[in-house]
Design a protein around this motif. Structure first.
Motif, short mmCIF file in Angstrom:
data_model
loop_
_atom_site.label_atom_id
_atom_site.label_comp_id
_atom_site.label_asym_id
_atom_site.label_seq_id
_atom_site.Cartn_x
_atom_site.Cartn_y
_atom_site.Cartn_z
N ALA A 127 58.48 -27.44 24.53
CA ALA A 127 58.92 -28.40 25.54
C ALA A 127 60.32 -28.91 25.20
O ALA A 127 61.17 -29.06 26.08
N HIS A 128 60.56 -29.17 23.94
CA HIS A 128 61.89 -29.64 23.52
C HIS A 128 62.95 -28.56 23.77
O HIS A 128 64.05 -28.86 24.25
N GLY A 155 67.64 -29.10 30.77
CA GLY A 155 67.86 -30.50 31.11
C GLY A 155 66.62 -31.15 31.69
O GLY A 155 65.54 -30.58 31.71
N HIS A 156 66.81 -32.35 32.20
CA HIS A 156 65.70 -33.11 32.77
C HIS A 156 65.47 -32.69 34.21
O HIS A 156 66.39 -32.34 34.93
N ARG A 188 62.85 -26.17 26.05
CA ARG A 188 63.05 -26.09 27.50
C ARG A 188 63.94 -27.22 27.99
O ARG A 188 64.85 -27.03 28.79
N GLN A 189 63.67 -28.43 27.49
CA GLN A 189 64.45 -29.59 27.90
C GLN A 189 65.90 -29.45 27.44
O GLN A 189 66.83 -29.77 28.18
N THR A 190 66.11 -28.92 26.25
CA THR A 190 67.46 -28.72 25.74
C THR A 190 68.19 -27.67 26.57
O THR A 190 69.37 -27.83 26.89
#
Length: 58
Positions: free
Chosen positions: A16-17, A24-25, A19-21
Motif C-alpha cells: 500500500a505504501h 499518489g493519493h 502504491r501510494q508513493t
C-alpha cells in the motif's frame, strides 16, 4: 545477478505504501448530492432539411 534484491513477498502495508508513493493519493469520493442529473433531449438539427439550390443563395 547482482545485488541484494528482496525476493520475499511483501506485506499489505508495504504494498500500500509503494502504491501510494508511485501513484499518489486518490481524490475524495463524490457524494451523491454533488452529482448532476442529466436529461435526454432531441438531437440537434445540424443542416438544412432540403439540399440548397444555387438560385436560393441570394
Amino acid at each position: 545477478m547482482s545485488g541484494d534484491q528482496e525476493t520475499e513477498p511483501r506485506t499489505e502495508e508495504e504494498l500500500a505504501h509503494l502504491r501510494q508513493t508511485r501513484f499518489g493519493h486518490l481524490p475524495d469520493r463524490v457524494r451523491p448530492e454533488d452529482l448532476v442529473e442529466s436529461e435526454e433531449t432531441d438531437p440537434v438539427h445540424e443542416g438544412p432539411a432540403e439540399p440548397m439550390v444555387r438560385r436560393e443563395w441570394g
